[in-house]
Design a protein around this motif. Sequence first.
Motif, PDB file in Angstrom:
ATOM      1  N   SER B 272       0.815  -1.208   0.000  1.00  0.00           N
ATOM      2  CA  SER B 272       0.000   0.000   0.000  1.00  0.00           C
ATOM      3  C   SER B 272       0.852   1.263   0.000  1.00  0.00           C
ATOM      4  N   ALA B 273       2.087   1.123   0.479  1.00  0.00           N
ATOM      5  CA  ALA B 273       2.958   2.292   0.440  1.00  0.00           C
ATOM      6  C   ALA B 273       3.489   2.496  -0.971  1.00  0.00           C
ATOM      7  N   ARG B 274       3.575   1.404  -1.746  1.00  0.00           N
ATOM      8  CA  ARG B 274       4.136   1.536  -3.091  1.00  0.00           C
ATOM      9  C   ARG B 274       3.081   1.823  -4.152  1.00  0.00           C
ATOM     10  N   PHE B 275       1.946   1.134  -4.063  1.00  0.00           N
ATOM     11  CA  PHE B 275       0.940   1.286  -5.116  1.00  0.00           C
ATOM     12  C   PHE B 275      -0.275   2.028  -4.606  1.00  0.00           C
ATOM     13  N   GLU B 276      -1.121   2.459  -5.576  1.00  0.00           N
ATOM     14  CA  GLU B 276      -2.267   3.256  -5.149  1.00  0.00           C
ATOM     15  C   GLU B 276      -3.435   2.375  -4.714  1.00  0.00           C
ATOM     16  N   GLY B 277      -4.391   3.001  -4.038  1.00  0.00           N
ATOM     17  CA  GLY B 277      -5.559   2.271  -3.585  1.00  0.00           C
ATOM     18  C   GLY B 277      -6.559   3.249  -3.013  1.00  0.00           C
ATOM     19  N   SER B 278      -7.774   2.754  -2.670  1.00  0.00           N
ATOM     20  CA  SER B 278      -8.769   3.695  -2.174  1.00  0.00           C
ATOM     21  C   SER B 278      -8.613   3.968  -0.685  1.00  0.00           C
ATOM     22  N   LEU B 279      -7.874   3.136   0.013  1.00  0.00           N
ATOM     23  CA  LEU B 279      -7.621   3.407   1.426  1.00  0.00           C
ATOM     24  C   LEU B 279      -6.168   3.033   1.704  1.00  0.00           C
ATOM     25  N   ASN B 280      -5.307   4.016   1.575  1.00  0.00           N
ATOM     26  CA  ASN B 280      -3.877   3.745   1.669  1.00  0.00           C
ATOM     27  C   ASN B 280      -3.444   3.455   3.091  1.00  0.00           C
ATOM     28  N   ASP B 282       0.142   3.343   5.044  1.00  0.00           N
ATOM     29  CA  ASP B 282       1.579   3.553   5.001  1.00  0.00           C
ATOM     30  C   ASP B 282       2.261   2.735   6.101  1.00  0.00           C
ATOM     31  N   THR B 382      -7.564  -1.038   8.542  1.00  0.00           N
ATOM     32  CA  THR B 382      -7.721  -1.650   7.222  1.00  0.00           C
ATOM     33  C   THR B 382      -7.015  -0.853   6.140  1.00  0.00           C
TER      34      THR B 382
END
Lengths: 446, 475
Positions: B272-280, B282, B382
Motif C-alpha cells: 500500500s505504500a508503493r501502489f495506489e488504492g482507495s484506502l492507503n 503507510d 484496514t
Amino acid sequence: MSIVTVQLGQCGNQVGQELFEVISNDANDTQRKVYSECSSERFFNETANRELVARSVLIDMEPKVISQSIAKTGKSGKWRYGDRSHFSQKQGSGNNWANGYCVHGPRHEEVVMDIVRREVEHCDCLAGIVAMMSVAGGTGSGVGTYVTQCLRDTYPNSFILNHLTWPYGTGEVIVQNYNSVLTLSHLYQLSDAILVHENDTVHKICAQLMNIKHISFRDVNKVIAHQLGSVLQPALTGDSHGIYNRNPIGELMSSLVCHPEYKLLSVCNIPQVSSSSMAYSMFTWPGLLKHLRQMLIANSKMEEGIDWQVRAPSFQPEGTERTGSHRRPGFNTSLANLLILRGKDVNDAEISGFQHPSLYTPWLPADEAFSMWKTPVPFNKYEKSAILVSNSQTLLRPLDNMVGKAWNMFASRAYIHQYTKFGISEEDFLDSFTSLEQVISSYSQL
Amino acid sequence: MTQSVVVQVGQCGNQVGCRFWDLALREHSHVNKKGIYDEALSSFFRNVDSRRSVGGSCDITGGRIQSLKARAVLVDMEEGVVNEILQGPLRELFDTTQLITDVSGSGNNWAVGHWTYGSAYREQIVDQLRRAAEHCDCLQCFFLIHSMGGGTGSGLGTCVLKLLEEEFPEVCRIVTSVYPSAEDDVVTSPYNSVLAMRELTEHADCVLPVENQSLVDIVNKIKHMSHSGKPGSVIKKDSAIISGQGGVSGAEKPFDAMNNIIANLLLNITSSARFEGSLNMDLNEIAMNLVPFPRLHYLVPSLTPLYTLADVNIPTRRLDQMFTDAFSKDHQLIRADPKHSLYLACALMVRGNVQVSDLRRNIERLKPMLPFVSWNQEGWKTGLCSVPPVGHSHSLLALANNTCVKSTFMELRDRFTKLYRKKAHMHHYLHVDGMEQGCFTEAISSLSSLIEEYSQLDATKDRLMPDAARLNIAT
C-alpha cells in the motif's frame, strides 16, 4: 460571491473531487443560465482560455491521492484543478493526530497559507471557506485542524465551515476515536459550523436506497458530494430578494448556528435513488416533505426504515410553559432547521410541518428556528429534491459513542505513547474530553 | 513516495533477502510494463547509470530503467551465502560496497556476533547504512531480516538494530525474525534467541515473528494440494505463495519455498505504500495502530490465499473464504492460535479488486468469533491497495497483535531455562569480550516481564470489563 474549498488528506481530497464533479455536472446540465453562471462563479475561476479551474486548495502529506485527482480531472476536460493549487509531501502523518497537528502543520504552514491566499485573491468577493477532511486519520484530522487554526487567524472575519467525514463505527483506523476527539474539541473553538457525514449512514444509503451491490469508497464519496452540493449550490433565500443568494455560508450560519455551544450540523437529502430507478420514480412535494419531517423527528437518515411511531407532542396552548415534555425517547429535538427545496413547482410546497414549535427546543422561538431556501432549478437530475440541514440531536448518539470508546481506551492509556512523543500530553487529551462532554451535555438538554 | 532500506544479516537473513529481491523484481516487472523507473520502484530500488563511474549514480525518476540497484545492506560473517548471491542472477542488483562480510562466521554464538563482530564492523556498517540512507529522498523504514537461533543474524543483527536506533531514531524499524523450531539442530539456539529477544523488545518498532515449523507446514500443505490430483485442484502457475517462478533465479533451492513466504510477507506489507488504492496504509501507520504499548510490538502475520486454483469457474465465495482463512491456525506464520487468545489490535491489508463493502461485511462476520481486548473492541486497521500480487486477483495480509505470541515466548523461555540451569555451553559466551553473566539474567528477566505483560492482558479476556466512568460536567 465565491467559496474556496480546502481539501485535506486522502478523504478530503477524494470527497472534494467528487463534489466538484457534481457541481460542474449540475451547473452544465441546466437550462437556466443565471443558475449556471452563479454556480460557476461560486466554485470555479474562469481562465483566459475559458477553462474552469476549481477554487480549491489540495493538501496532503503523501503524494498519491493528489496526483491521481489532478490526473483524472485533467482528462475530463470539463474542469480542472489549478496547476499550483496543491501541496503534498512524501511521507504521510501515519494516522497520528499529533504528528499532523504538531509536526506537519507548523512545518508547512507558510507554503500552505500561500496557496490559500492566492486562491482567495482570485475571488472577487469571498463568501467563505469550506475545509473538507476526515477525522479518523492523521493528515485530514491533525493537519486539517492546524490549517483551520491558520485560516481563522488569517481571515478572522470570514466564515469557515468544516465538512467532516466520520469513519465507520467498526474501525477503519484503530486510533480513530482519539483522532476524532482531538479534532472535534479543537474545531469547536475555531470553526463557525461543523457539517458532518458519517460513513455508516452513507453506506446504508448506498446499500438500501441505491441498491449498489459492491459499495466502494467512490460510491460513498459520490453520495456525500451529492448531499453537500445540494446545500452549497445557488438558491433563493428570504434575504436574497429574488436573485440567487450571494452569501450562502453566512446565511447558513445565521440560520442554524445561533449559539456557539451548538455547532454540529447534519444533512438529509431526499430522494436518493439509483440512477436506474430514477426514470420510473414520481415524487410529490407533500410526499417528500412528509417523509423528511418524520426523518427529522425520528432521527432517521433515509427514507426507508423510518419509525412512524415517533410523534411530536401535541400542541400546547399559548401561555403555558413548554417544558421538557417534548423530550420523548426517540424524539429528535432540533435547535434550528434549514429546508432547501430544489425543482419543479417548488412554490407549491407546503412546509408548515417544519415550523411547528414542538419540533424545537423551547428557548428559541419557532419562527427564528426555521428557514427555507428554494429554487425552481432541479438539482443533479432529480426533478424534485428536498434537503434538510439541521442543528439537532441527530449527532448526539454517534458523538457520545465516539467519546465513550475513546475514553475507555484512554483509561488504559493505550497508544498514548504514540501521541506524547510528538507533543500531545495526557493533559491535552483530558481537555479535549472535557470540551466534548460539555457539547454532549448541551445537546442532551435541548 | 517514501523509500525503505532492507538490511539482511546472517545466512537466513540473506537467503530470505535474496528471495525478497527476486520476487520484488517479479512483482514490479508484472506491473510496470513500460520500463519506466517510477515511484513504486524507487521505494526499494535505485536507478543507476552504469556508464558513470562507481559512486556517481543518478537516481532519475520518470526516466527509463537503466540499471537497478537494491536499497540494501548485506551483512554476513561468513562468505558462502553472499558469494552465492554475487554469482547468481541477482548480482547486478548489488554494489560491492553494500556487502559486509568476514570469513569465519559466528559459530552459532550470539556473543561473538553481537560483541566481537559488532564492535569490529561497527564503523563499516554505519557507513553503509548512511550511504544507503543518503540515496533516499525520504527514508521511511528499515526492514531488518534475520534469524534468532544462530550467531550472526541473531547477535550481529540485533547489534545493527541498536545502531539503527542510534543513528536514525526517526526511521521506523520493522524486524522480520525467524524463530527456531523446537527441533532446531542448533543446540544453543535458545540462548541466542532469548538474548536477541531483549534487543528486539527494547529497540524495534515492530517485530514480525515467523517460525520455521509453520513455514514447513504451509509448504507441505501446498505441495500436498498440488500433488493430490483431485479434479479442480490444479494450482495456477506462479500463484503459490511458495513459488519463485517467474522470478530471475532459476532452479529452486531447499529453503526457497519457505523463504518465498517471508518474501511475500514483506512485499504485501509494503504494497500500500508503493501502489495506489482507495484506502492507503503507510508503514508508519502500522506501528501507530498496532502497538498500543511500546514493548508489545510483536505482530503475528498470516497470508492468504496460499495459492490460486487454476480453475476460473470457482465462484467468488472465495473472497470471503480468504478472510476466514486469515484467522485460521494453519495460515499463521507462527505456531499459535490467535482465535483463542486475546486480540489487542488487528490490521488487514487487502490487495486487488476488493471494495470497502466486502471488507466491512467480512469484519462484521468475523468479529463475533474473535476476542478483542475490552478497550479496543473495534481494533481493526484496514488498507485497500488496488494492485494485486502476481498470480492472484486479490490477497490479504493480516497482522495481529495478539497474546498468542506468549506461548511462543514461553516455550523459548523453557528451552532456555533447561540449558541455563545446567550452565551448559555458557563458557563459550562468557569468554567473549563484552559478554557477562548479567547479560543472561537481564535477557531472561526482560522476556519474563514481557510474558507477564501479555498474561495480564490475557487475564482480562473473558471478564466483562465495565466501561470507564465518564467525566461529569457541571451544568
